[in-house]
Design a protein around this motif. Structure first.
Motif, PDB file in Angstrom:
ATOM      1  N   ARG A 100      -5.802   8.590   1.586  1.00  0.00           N
ATOM      2  CA  ARG A 100      -4.793   8.337   2.610  1.00  0.00           C
ATOM      3  C   ARG A 100      -4.314   6.891   2.541  1.00  0.00           C
ATOM      4  O   ARG A 100      -5.100   5.976   2.311  1.00  0.00           O
ATOM      5  CB  ARG A 100      -5.352   8.619   3.994  1.00  0.00           C
ATOM      6  CG  ARG A 100      -5.571  10.093   4.243  1.00  0.00           C
ATOM      7  CD  ARG A 100      -5.994  10.355   5.653  1.00  0.00           C
ATOM      8  NE  ARG A 100      -6.187  11.788   5.882  1.00  0.00           N
ATOM      9  CZ  ARG A 100      -6.695  12.294   6.971  1.00  0.00           C
ATOM     10  NH1 ARG A 100      -7.067  11.514   7.960  1.00  0.00           N
ATOM     11  NH2 ARG A 100      -6.845  13.597   7.095  1.00  0.00           N
ATOM     12  N   LEU A 101      -3.023   6.727   2.776  1.00  0.00           N
ATOM     13  CA  LEU A 101      -2.387   5.414   2.807  1.00  0.00           C
ATOM     14  C   LEU A 101      -1.670   5.261   4.141  1.00  0.00           C
ATOM     15  O   LEU A 101      -1.079   6.224   4.644  1.00  0.00           O
ATOM     16  CB  LEU A 101      -1.362   5.280   1.682  1.00  0.00           C
ATOM     17  CG  LEU A 101      -1.878   5.421   0.250  1.00  0.00           C
ATOM     18  CD1 LEU A 101      -0.727   5.702  -0.699  1.00  0.00           C
ATOM     19  CD2 LEU A 101      -2.593   4.157  -0.162  1.00  0.00           C
ATOM     20  N   LEU A 135       1.962   1.146  -5.165  1.00  0.00           N
ATOM     21  CA  LEU A 135       2.589   1.102  -3.845  1.00  0.00           C
ATOM     22  C   LEU A 135       4.104   0.955  -3.950  1.00  0.00           C
ATOM     23  O   LEU A 135       4.613   0.301  -4.857  1.00  0.00           O
ATOM     24  CB  LEU A 135       2.022  -0.073  -3.049  1.00  0.00           C
ATOM     25  CG  LEU A 135       0.499  -0.090  -2.885  1.00  0.00           C
ATOM     26  CD1 LEU A 135       0.053  -1.414  -2.285  1.00  0.00           C
ATOM     27  CD2 LEU A 135       0.032   1.084  -2.042  1.00  0.00           C
ATOM     28  N   ARG A 136       4.786   1.544  -3.008  1.00  0.00           N
ATOM     29  CA  ARG A 136       6.224   1.336  -2.851  1.00  0.00           C
ATOM     30  C   ARG A 136       6.425   0.967  -1.393  1.00  0.00           C
ATOM     31  O   ARG A 136       6.101   1.751  -0.497  1.00  0.00           O
ATOM     32  CB  ARG A 136       6.998   2.588  -3.228  1.00  0.00           C
ATOM     33  CG  ARG A 136       8.500   2.361  -3.379  1.00  0.00           C
ATOM     34  CD  ARG A 136       9.152   3.603  -3.970  1.00  0.00           C
ATOM     35  NE  ARG A 136      10.592   3.479  -4.005  1.00  0.00           N
ATOM     36  CZ  ARG A 136      11.299   3.119  -5.075  1.00  0.00           C
ATOM     37  NH1 ARG A 136      10.668   2.819  -6.204  1.00  0.00           N
ATOM     38  NH2 ARG A 136      12.609   3.047  -5.026  1.00  0.00           N
ATOM     39  N   LEU A 137       6.939  -0.241  -1.151  1.00  0.00           N
ATOM     40  CA  LEU A 137       7.027  -0.733   0.211  1.00  0.00           C
ATOM     41  C   LEU A 137       8.318  -1.509   0.435  1.00  0.00           C
ATOM     42  O   LEU A 137       8.993  -1.907  -0.512  1.00  0.00           O
ATOM     43  CB  LEU A 137       5.800  -1.586   0.546  1.00  0.00           C
ATOM     44  CG  LEU A 137       5.462  -2.751  -0.394  1.00  0.00           C
ATOM     45  CD1 LEU A 137       6.115  -4.033   0.074  1.00  0.00           C
ATOM     46  CD2 LEU A 137       3.955  -2.918  -0.474  1.00  0.00           C
ATOM     47  N   VAL A 146      10.049  -2.432  -3.124  1.00  0.00           N
ATOM     48  CA  VAL A 146       9.378  -3.184  -4.177  1.00  0.00           C
ATOM     49  C   VAL A 146       8.111  -2.423  -4.526  1.00  0.00           C
ATOM     50  O   VAL A 146       7.549  -1.711  -3.688  1.00  0.00           O
ATOM     51  CB  VAL A 146       9.089  -4.636  -3.718  1.00  0.00           C
ATOM     52  CG1 VAL A 146       8.114  -4.666  -2.560  1.00  0.00           C
ATOM     53  CG2 VAL A 146       8.603  -5.499  -4.872  1.00  0.00           C
ATOM     54  N   GLN A 147       7.649  -2.534  -5.782  1.00  0.00           N
ATOM     55  CA  GLN A 147       6.549  -1.685  -6.251  1.00  0.00           C
ATOM     56  C   GLN A 147       5.397  -2.486  -6.860  1.00  0.00           C
ATOM     57  O   GLN A 147       5.242  -2.527  -8.071  1.00  0.00           O
ATOM     58  CB  GLN A 147       7.077  -0.689  -7.287  1.00  0.00           C
ATOM     59  CG  GLN A 147       8.059   0.301  -6.710  1.00  0.00           C
ATOM     60  CD  GLN A 147       8.570   1.256  -7.770  1.00  0.00           C
ATOM     61  OE1 GLN A 147       9.563   0.990  -8.429  1.00  0.00           O
ATOM     62  NE2 GLN A 147       7.877   2.368  -7.925  1.00  0.00           N
ATOM     63  N   PRO A 148       4.556  -3.101  -6.027  1.00  0.00           N
ATOM     64  CA  PRO A 148       3.363  -3.759  -6.559  1.00  0.00           C
ATOM     65  C   PRO A 148       2.252  -2.753  -6.842  1.00  0.00           C
ATOM     66  O   PRO A 148       2.268  -1.626  -6.337  1.00  0.00           O
ATOM     67  CB  PRO A 148       2.954  -4.714  -5.437  1.00  0.00           C
ATOM     68  CG  PRO A 148       3.399  -3.999  -4.196  1.00  0.00           C
ATOM     69  CD  PRO A 148       4.667  -3.274  -4.579  1.00  0.00           C
ATOM     70  N   THR A 149       1.309  -3.159  -7.639  1.00  0.00           N
ATOM     71  CA  THR A 149       0.124  -2.348  -7.931  1.00  0.00           C
ATOM     72  C   THR A 149      -1.113  -3.123  -7.495  1.00  0.00           C
ATOM     73  O   THR A 149      -1.263  -4.299  -7.832  1.00  0.00           O
ATOM     74  CB  THR A 149       0.032  -2.038  -9.438  1.00  0.00           C
ATOM     75  OG1 THR A 149       1.185  -1.292  -9.820  1.00  0.00           O
ATOM     76  CG2 THR A 149      -1.214  -1.236  -9.763  1.00  0.00           C
ATOM     77  N   LEU A 150      -1.966  -2.469  -6.735  1.00  0.00           N
ATOM     78  CA  LEU A 150      -3.223  -3.070  -6.289  1.00  0.00           C
ATOM     79  C   LEU A 150      -4.374  -2.261  -6.864  1.00  0.00           C
ATOM     80  O   LEU A 150      -4.478  -1.060  -6.616  1.00  0.00           O
ATOM     81  CB  LEU A 150      -3.302  -3.091  -4.763  1.00  0.00           C
ATOM     82  CG  LEU A 150      -4.627  -3.563  -4.152  1.00  0.00           C
ATOM     83  CD1 LEU A 150      -4.945  -4.993  -4.577  1.00  0.00           C
ATOM     84  CD2 LEU A 150      -4.572  -3.444  -2.629  1.00  0.00           C
ATOM     85  N   GLY A 197       5.382   8.821   0.475  1.00  0.00           N
ATOM     86  CA  GLY A 197       5.697   9.852  -0.513  1.00  0.00           C
ATOM     87  C   GLY A 197       5.965   9.319  -1.906  1.00  0.00           C
ATOM     88  O   GLY A 197       5.923  10.064  -2.881  1.00  0.00           O
ATOM     89  N   ARG A 198       6.223   8.014  -2.003  1.00  0.00           N
ATOM     90  CA  ARG A 198       6.506   7.408  -3.301  1.00  0.00           C
ATOM     91  C   ARG A 198       5.391   6.471  -3.750  1.00  0.00           C
ATOM     92  O   ARG A 198       5.544   5.765  -4.732  1.00  0.00           O
ATOM     93  CB  ARG A 198       7.824   6.658  -3.246  1.00  0.00           C
ATOM     94  CG  ARG A 198       8.992   7.586  -3.003  1.00  0.00           C
ATOM     95  CD  ARG A 198      10.266   6.877  -3.253  1.00  0.00           C
ATOM     96  NE  ARG A 198      11.339   7.837  -3.483  1.00  0.00           N
ATOM     97  CZ  ARG A 198      12.540   7.485  -3.866  1.00  0.00           C
ATOM     98  NH1 ARG A 198      12.810   6.216  -4.096  1.00  0.00           N
ATOM     99  NH2 ARG A 198      13.466   8.394  -4.037  1.00  0.00           N
TER     100      ARG A 198
END
Length: 195
Positions: free
Chosen positions: A129-130, A156-158, A89-93, A141-142
């Motif tokens: 860094r994440l 983010l991709r998590l 899933v790809q949320p944005t913060l 990497g994504r």
């Protein structure tokens, strides 16, 4: 008094010297526009500030005071995330600092099941860094960081595990600046995890 002074805090307007109906807080609990003092008492009290003490000058009736956040404002998109267990899933913060994104030491996205923390994602803006901890897997990497003006944005991709399928998680965001000051948005959003 010169331009509006910045004071931190989520404001409880009840009983203070401004009209909460006319000068309301935004959806984050902050007053985005200067607040005009309408009473004569310079020592108006709020949840975590005292006007005269915090700005170093006793405000007069009619003075405009900017009741801004200390570290900044979080924006999670979407605020309700629909995730399938085991799938990305790809949320944005995004975090907007009143001074600039380089003032941020860390931003942490925390996931809670009820009151119990189940995982987190930590962002170190200056080193780009994440990292992830607990039940959330960050696809480093994504995922990427961008910045523009005073805002840092983490795309983010998590993934969340099957063990959380059928659960709704609360998302909180905490930022810490380079001076060690912290600001927490305890209800930044939710994740609904389906099978």
């Amino acid at each position: 008094m010169g331009g509006p002074d910045v004071i931190s805090g989520v404001i409880d307007a009840v009983g203070n010297l401004w009209n909460p109906d006319e000068q309301a807080a935004n959806q984050f609990g902050f007053y985005p526009n200067p607040v005009t003092i309408t009473g004569a008492d310079p020592e108006a009290l709020g949840q975590n500030f005292r006007l005269g003490a915090d700005i170093g000058v006793a405000p007069n009736p009619g003075d405009a005071i900017n009741l801004g956040p200390l570290v900044g404002l979080a924006k999670l998109t979407p605020t309700t995330i629909h995730a399938h267990a085991g799938k990305a899933v790809q949320p944005t913060l995004a975090w907007t600092s009143p001074v600039g994104w380089r003032q941020l030491r860390s931003i942490q996205l925390r996931l809670y099941r009820g009151a119990r923390p189940v995982g987190s994602i930590t962002i170190a803006p200056l080193s780009a860094r994440l990292s992830s901890h607990g039940a959330v897997t960050l696809m480093i990497g994504r995922s990427r960081l961008d910045h523009a003006g005073k805002t840092l944005t983490a795309n983010l991709r998590l993934r969340l595990p099957q063990a959380l399928a059928g659960r709704t998680l609360r998302l909180a965001v905490q930022a810490t600046d380079i001076h060690g000051q912290r600001q927490l948005d305890p209800d930044a959003g939710t994740v609904r995890v389906s099978r």
